[in-house]
Design a protein around this motif. Sequence first.
Motif, PDB file in Angstrom:
ATOM      1  N   PHE A 117       0.787  -1.245  -0.023  1.00  0.00           N
ATOM      2  CA  PHE A 117      -0.169   0.076  -0.109  1.00  0.00           C
ATOM      3  C   PHE A 117       1.014   1.268  -0.014  1.00  0.00           C
ATOM      4  O   PHE A 117       2.095   1.248   0.128  1.00  0.00           O
ATOM      5  N   VAL A 118       0.146   2.473  -0.170  1.00  0.00           N
ATOM      6  CA  VAL A 118       1.114   3.595  -0.379  1.00  0.00           C
ATOM      7  C   VAL A 118       0.570   4.507   1.034  1.00  0.00           C
ATOM      8  O   VAL A 118      -0.486   4.654   1.348  1.00  0.00           O
ATOM      9  N   LEU A 119       1.638   4.782   1.372  1.00  0.00           N
ATOM     10  CA  LEU A 119       1.485   5.802   2.855  1.00  0.00           C
ATOM     11  C   LEU A 119       1.725   7.165   2.310  1.00  0.00           C
ATOM     12  O   LEU A 119       2.557   7.360   1.788  1.00  0.00           O
ATOM     13  N   ILE A 125       0.200   7.596  10.346  1.00  0.00           N
ATOM     14  CA  ILE A 125       0.399   6.608  11.271  1.00  0.00           C
ATOM     15  C   ILE A 125      -0.082   7.182  12.682  1.00  0.00           C
ATOM     16  O   ILE A 125       0.296   8.356  13.114  1.00  0.00           O
ATOM     17  N   ARG A 126      -0.926   6.736  13.216  1.00  0.00           N
ATOM     18  CA  ARG A 126      -1.571   7.595  14.466  1.00  0.00           C
ATOM     19  C   ARG A 126      -1.329   6.332  15.618  1.00  0.00           C
ATOM     20  O   ARG A 126      -1.557   5.399  15.605  1.00  0.00           O
ATOM     21  N   ARG A 127      -1.011   7.021  16.706  1.00  0.00           N
ATOM     22  CA  ARG A 127      -0.886   6.317  17.929  1.00  0.00           C
ATOM     23  C   ARG A 127      -2.412   6.527  18.697  1.00  0.00           C
ATOM     24  O   ARG A 127      -2.874   7.561  19.077  1.00  0.00           O
ATOM     25  N   ILE A 128      -3.060   5.397  18.771  1.00  0.00           N
ATOM     26  CA  ILE A 128      -4.539   5.650  19.129  1.00  0.00           C
ATOM     27  C   ILE A 128      -4.562   4.925  20.666  1.00  0.00           C
ATOM     28  O   ILE A 128      -5.641   5.496  21.243  1.00  0.00           O
ATOM     29  N   ALA A 129      -3.749   4.471  21.034  1.00  0.00           N
ATOM     30  CA  ALA A 129      -3.687   3.810  22.796  1.00  0.00           C
ATOM     31  C   ALA A 129      -2.230   3.449  23.002  1.00  0.00           C
ATOM     32  O   ALA A 129      -1.440   3.459  21.942  1.00  0.00           O
ATOM     33  N   PRO A 130      -1.826   3.412  24.198  1.00  0.00           N
ATOM     34  CA  PRO A 130      -0.365   2.892  24.561  1.00  0.00           C
ATOM     35  C   PRO A 130      -0.274   1.552  23.796  1.00  0.00           C
ATOM     36  O   PRO A 130      -1.014   0.302  23.894  1.00  0.00           O
ATOM     37  N   GLN A 136      -2.951   4.279   8.128  1.00  0.00           N
ATOM     38  CA  GLN A 136      -3.988   4.392   7.002  1.00  0.00           C
ATOM     39  C   GLN A 136      -3.454   4.478   5.667  1.00  0.00           C
ATOM     40  O   GLN A 136      -2.415   5.390   5.676  1.00  0.00           O
ATOM     41  N   ASP A 137      -3.814   3.572   4.620  1.00  0.00           N
ATOM     42  CA  ASP A 137      -3.156   3.848   3.015  1.00  0.00           C
ATOM     43  C   ASP A 137      -3.666   5.089   2.544  1.00  0.00           C
ATOM     44  O   ASP A 137      -4.666   5.714   2.951  1.00  0.00           O
ATOM     45  N   GLY A 140      -7.536   4.865   2.179  1.00  0.00           N
ATOM     46  CA  GLY A 140      -8.364   5.002   3.558  1.00  0.00           C
ATOM     47  C   GLY A 140      -8.544   3.593   4.141  1.00  0.00           C
ATOM     48  O   GLY A 140      -9.139   3.487   5.415  1.00  0.00           O
ATOM     49  N   VAL A 141      -7.958   2.530   3.716  1.00  0.00           N
ATOM     50  CA  VAL A 141      -7.763   1.364   4.581  1.00  0.00           C
ATOM     51  C   VAL A 141      -6.828   1.218   5.682  1.00  0.00           C
ATOM     52  O   VAL A 141      -5.860   1.927   5.669  1.00  0.00           O
ATOM     53  N   GLN A 142      -7.134   0.867   6.727  1.00  0.00           N
ATOM     54  CA  GLN A 142      -6.554   1.032   7.977  1.00  0.00           C
ATOM     55  C   GLN A 142      -6.233  -0.135   8.448  1.00  0.00           C
ATOM     56  O   GLN A 142      -6.680  -1.488   8.375  1.00  0.00           O
TER      57      GLN A 142
END
Length: 163
Positions: A117-119, A125-130, A136-137, A140-142
């Motif tokens: 996939f293409v970044l 690249i998100r930190r959503i929890a510890p 996400q490409d 929009g695919v996660q």
Amino acid sequence: MTVVAPVDNPPPARLREDALGRLHWRGDDGQWCGPVTPVRAFPIQAPHGEVALVGPHGHEVAYLATLDGLSADDRALLLQHLQRHAFLPRITRLVEVSSFATPSTWTVDTDRGRTRFVLKGEEDIRRIAPGVLLVQDAYGVQYLIRDPHTLDRHSRRLLDRFM
């Protein structure tokens, strides 16, 4: 809206699948409603927790605080449908990154196989929890990275270049 709490004796079947493979729910009044779509309340932080059943008009038909109140057959059927509707591949290894500047093409191994996939940017690249990252490409695919520290050394090095 029905809330199912844990009980000692599981109730009779509350879920069934029709000939087209769609899920139906039997409410407290004994009437079948459907098709319904199961949706996890917190798919990343609590993937085995609360589930809502959304009816054909987009409204919540039932809320299951826990699956313990369901019979074993109902629970198996529900989990099968949840798996079918959930698409959040988990990255297990970074194989290759085309460039350390974005956009870049990533080749990764996931729990569903190898993909590319293409970044678009580092902000994808998100930190959503510890200890949990969401990548996400460009479409929009996660993709989920549950614990980056458990990745192999090569994968961690590649990932660190973007963090």
